[in-house]
Structure formats: structure tokens, C-alpha cells
Design an enzyme around this catalytic site. Sequence first.
Site, mmCIF file in Angstrom:
data_model
loop_
_atom_site.group_PDB
_atom_site.id
_atom_site.type_symbol
_atom_site.label_atom_id
_atom_site.label_comp_id
_atom_site.label_asym_id
_atom_site.label_seq_id
_atom_site.Cartn_x
_atom_site.Cartn_y
_atom_site.Cartn_z
ATOM 1 N N ARG A 28 0.871 -1.217 -0.014
ATOM 2 C CA ARG A 28 0.044 0.022 -0.028
ATOM 3 C C ARG A 28 0.721 1.140 0.026
ATOM 4 O O ARG A 28 1.916 1.504 0.682
ATOM 5 C CB ARG A 28 -1.069 0.100 1.268
ATOM 6 C CG ARG A 28 -1.891 -0.852 1.243
ATOM 7 C CD ARG A 28 -3.019 -0.718 2.352
ATOM 8 N NE ARG A 28 -2.257 -0.541 3.757
ATOM 9 C CZ ARG A 28 -2.499 0.053 4.625
ATOM 10 N NH1 ARG A 28 -3.795 0.767 4.620
ATOM 11 N NH2 ARG A 28 -2.009 0.065 5.755
ATOM 12 N N SER A 35 7.767 -5.064 6.819
ATOM 13 C CA SER A 35 7.395 -5.807 8.013
ATOM 14 C C SER A 35 8.176 -7.131 7.966
ATOM 15 O O SER A 35 7.689 -8.162 7.664
ATOM 16 C CB SER A 35 5.774 -6.193 8.039
ATOM 17 O OG SER A 35 5.308 -5.075 7.982
ATOM 18 N N ASP A 44 5.798 -3.086 11.120
ATOM 19 C CA ASP A 44 4.442 -3.039 11.202
ATOM 20 C C ASP A 44 4.017 -3.033 12.675
ATOM 21 O O ASP A 44 2.925 -2.599 13.214
ATOM 22 C CB ASP A 44 3.769 -4.104 10.346
ATOM 23 C CG ASP A 44 3.945 -5.524 10.617
ATOM 24 O OD1 ASP A 44 4.922 -5.823 11.446
ATOM 25 O OD2 ASP A 44 3.189 -6.476 10.157
#
Length: 622
Positions: free
Chosen positions: A244, A308, A362
Site C-alpha cells: 500500500r 514488516s 508493522d
Amino acid sequence: MISGMYMGELVRLILVKMAKEGLLFGGRLTPDLLTTGHFETRFVSAIEKEKEGLQKAHEILSKLGLEPSQEDCLATLRICQIVSTRSASLCGATLAAVLRRIKDNKGVERLRSTVGVDGSVYKKHPHFARLLHKTVRKLLPDCEIRFIRSEDGSGKGAAMVTAVAYRLAAQHKARQKILEPLKLSHEQLLEVKERMRIEMEKGLGKETHAEATVKMLPTYVCSTPDGTEKGDFLALDLGGTNFRVLLVRVRNGMRRGVEMHNKIYSIPVEIMQGTGEELFDHIVHCISDFLEYMGMKGVSLPLGFTFSFPCQQNNLDEGILLKWTKGFKATGCEGEDVVGLLKEAIHRREEFDLDVVAVVNDTVGTMMTCGYEDPYCEVGLIVGTGSNACYMEEMRNVELVEGDEGRMCVNMEWGAFGDSGCLDDIRTEFDLAVDELSLNPGKQRYEKMISGMYLGEIVRNILMDFTKRGLLFRGRISERLKTRGIFETKFLSQIESDCLALLQVRSILQHLGLESTCDDSIIVKEVCTVVARRAAQLCGAGMAAVVDKIRENRGLDFLKITVGVDGTLYKLHPHFSTVLQETVKQLSPKCEVTFLQSEDGSGKGAALITAVACRIREAGQR
């Protein structure tokens, strides 16, 4: 209305009524005709026989003291036919309802089924069986129904039921024995908590860090938001098959809040497992598309990169990738600074420039997002495709970084807990099977027992084992069940949903090409429950180790703390969060732990860390 005990009586009552109204027997009644039960159902069967029916009617009516005419005998025959036809039709209608339900349960277009039948009316009445069959076929034109007469159903059947009960009890016992190792006791969970604590200490220590499996990586995030942050920030979120790009507007003062715009891009498997250059070029292409979509081409903004995967950080804006997880295998990235790889890809494109301020895990992003809402939030937890945790550790304990003042967020990378063999005593044959066939055998063992990427596969392995032993699906293994990854973790969440009927469980199994009975559905649901419960308990044991350490670090008798949580498993599974919270409460009674679900922790969190870093940087410049 339908059974042998009452059909003869119905006929008698009609005969009495008609005689009273002068329509039969010349209006004459006899004591026998007026006595309940004197017109037996076997008389109905005898009177309706093709050839000797009228003769039988004459004999039976005469025995009841009547002097029937030919018309009386014909009328009695007709009454018997009406009563027995209604009986067979009603019986057929309700049986059709039962068969329709079986058809719907199985979700088949055409049901093929057999009805076993017993009983004197069905066997002895000359037309009942034919009328019953006709009614069922008329009401179920889309079904193929056979009727088999039972020979001594009640005696032989009782023995069969007993035999089936023995078989089911033996199978249940066999299944429980296989599932037993997945059910963890309070003592085992306390042991897991203690072992996690030992591994945490190793990861923090300078001498022991190199061989530690729980790496306890410094993140260089030393402050949580204080509410004065403001500005526009870009955030990237790479942590799975979707990537994203976000624009995050942070406002302070009266209008304090966070406004977000984002776009999701997929990462094809060939790029996930291709070269690092291809991966980062794809990421920059997505950023370019997003800036164009937002009408911001050419704008230079501070950027936070949620990455992440396990990274060694030497600064907030530097992250050395230690190893890929979650199915990524892009070459030329492990051992490299991902911020450097991103900057190189931006320069290769020559379209825009970005100020990469922070590379963030994350988990840290989740903690920061929840910290913006709740000042007590000092722990981040992810339980989704993978699993990880972070928390604010005292600087004096973070031996890899100079300085003893204040606190720093430590990215635990707890997914690798157990890689040293310290969880071998609770790993089952199913865990070993899933691990062996994974992309990284022997690595991330704790994560493979608790996270979404693997739970469905553990369930599939158990179902395979049950079926091979003849304990499920009648011992028939479908090709679909043999396919790795076919039983997705989302099916666990759906199957365990309290509002889901067994009917819907069966439709999920049918979607997987598994022909199942109601019993099969119950068994599959139990397997899902056992696997998910163990995952939540293990996760809770790890979290209990974290909150206990924070409490002891601060020398407190009692700690009140908030854990920011994100991840599909935590959010979507109907019982995971409850079991996790109960486990933490049981294993850490001196801590009051609140779990706050993060709204978009990985994206918003990266922007907030960047905002905090920019605030601190500006204050330093001033």
C-alpha cells in the site's frame, strides 16, 4: 391421521355418522359398530384387496351385526380407500419434506437416497406403499428415491445402532488421542512464558545477541506521539502479497486527527521471488502511480516505510534486512539496507524525490497508532499472516545501543522463538509436517504455530491424518484435500463462527471438494477449534512474558498497560482475541492488560513515526 392404530377407528366413525344420517345400513346401528376399536385397521387392508374386497366387506360388516347391501359394501370400500389414500398422501408429504432437507443440506442438484421402511400398514395394506411412493415422487421430481422394506428393523436395527455406537466411540477416542498433544495445560503455557523471557534476555544482551533466536532489534523509535505533530506524510506498507501507498495528513490543535488516503497494489509471486531490483522498481512504480492518482506528481514529502520483515536497525532511517519471511525470496536484498535499495530505485526512475525519514516494522507502527489514541499503549502485537511483537524497553537493557537514559522500542521478531529447539517438546507431528514443506524449514517455528499463514495448513494435515485412519470423510481423501494451502485460515474463522450452522460448514467443505456428513462437519469444527485455541494460548504466553518484563523493569507491584493489536487473525477469528486475553490474564495476574485494536497500524503508524521524527528533528534544528 396416518397410522395403523387409528385408521380403522376413523373408518368406524365415518360409518357410524353415515348410518345415523340414514345414508348406510338403512339407518341401523349395532352395539359392535358403536364400540371403539371394533373396526380394526386390518379390516381396511382386507376390504381394499382387488378381487375379494367386496366379499371381505360383506363378511366384516356382517360380523359387526349389520345386514349390508351391495351398495353398503361399495360405500364402505370407498370410505376405506379415502382414509388410506389420505394417510399415504400425508405420510408422503412429510417424508418429502425430510428428503428435501437432506437434499438442501448436501447442496446437491439431484438427491439419490434410500428410505428404509417397516410397519404393518406399509407391508400389509394393498395400496399404501404405492400411494406413498407416488406422492413422494410427485413432490420431489428432482430426486431419485428408493424404498427398501426392512426385515426385522427393530431387533436387527438395535444391534446395528449398538455396533455403530461402539465404532463411533472408538473413533472418537482415537481422534482425541491424536488431538491431545495440541491441548496445552496451564503448566505448559507457564513454561512457554518462561522460555520466551529467557530468549528475550539473550536477544537484548551484547554477548548473547548473535546466537539469540528472538533478536530484540533496536528500532531507534524513542518517543510516542505527544499530540503536537502536524504535516503531510507519505507512508509505504510492505508486509505481504499486497503493498500500500498512503498519504497521511496529521493535524494538531482543535482539529487534531489523522486523515488518510491510500491505494493497494498487488505484488506478483514472480516479483516476490525475483530480484531485489525488480521488487523495488515495482514499489517505486506504485508510488509514482499513487502520486499521479492524488494529483501530487513532483511533490517531495517526508516518507515512512513500514517494512514488516526482520531488520537490523542502526538508525531510524536505516534497516538491514536479516532474512525474508512470508513467502518473499527476492535476491540481493538480505544483508542490504532497504532504505538504500528504495532510494536507488527512486533515482533510477528520475521522476520524483522523497525524504525517507523512518523505516518501521508493522508492529511498531501498530503500537504508535494505538499510542496516538491511548498514552498507556507501549506494546505492539501483530497476529495476521505472520506474527510479531514490540514494546518500549528501558535503554539500560538495550545493550546493542549506547546510552542508558529513557526507553527505546524493541522489535522482538518473536516469530523465530523456538528455532533453537526450546519448543520441541510441544511441537506436534503436524507442526513438523507444515514446517518441512514451508519455504523456510526450521525457521520461524513459533510463528508457524500461531499465525494465519500456517493454521489452515495444520488443520489440513490433521484432517488428512484422520481420513487416512478412517476417522473422517468415510476414509476417502479427495484430491483437493491433498493440495497444500487449500484449507485457508479464513475457513477456520468461518467454520468457528458461533452463528454458522453445520449446513454452512458443510458448504465450505463441499467447496473444497469434500463430501461430508453432519458428523464430519462437527469433527472438522472441533479440529479448527483446537488448532486456533492453541495458537491464541501460545501467543498469550509470549505476550505475558513481555508485560511481566515491563512490570519488573519498572519495579512495579502492579502494571496497567495497553497493547495495540493488528492482524486479520486477531480481528476476524471469532474466539482468538478472547482466548489470547484470557491467557495473558491467567499467566500475568499482576498486570492489567487492555488490548486496543489498531485501525490501520502499519500505514498510519509509519506516518506517525515519521511525524514524531520530523517534530524532534525540527526541535533540534531550532
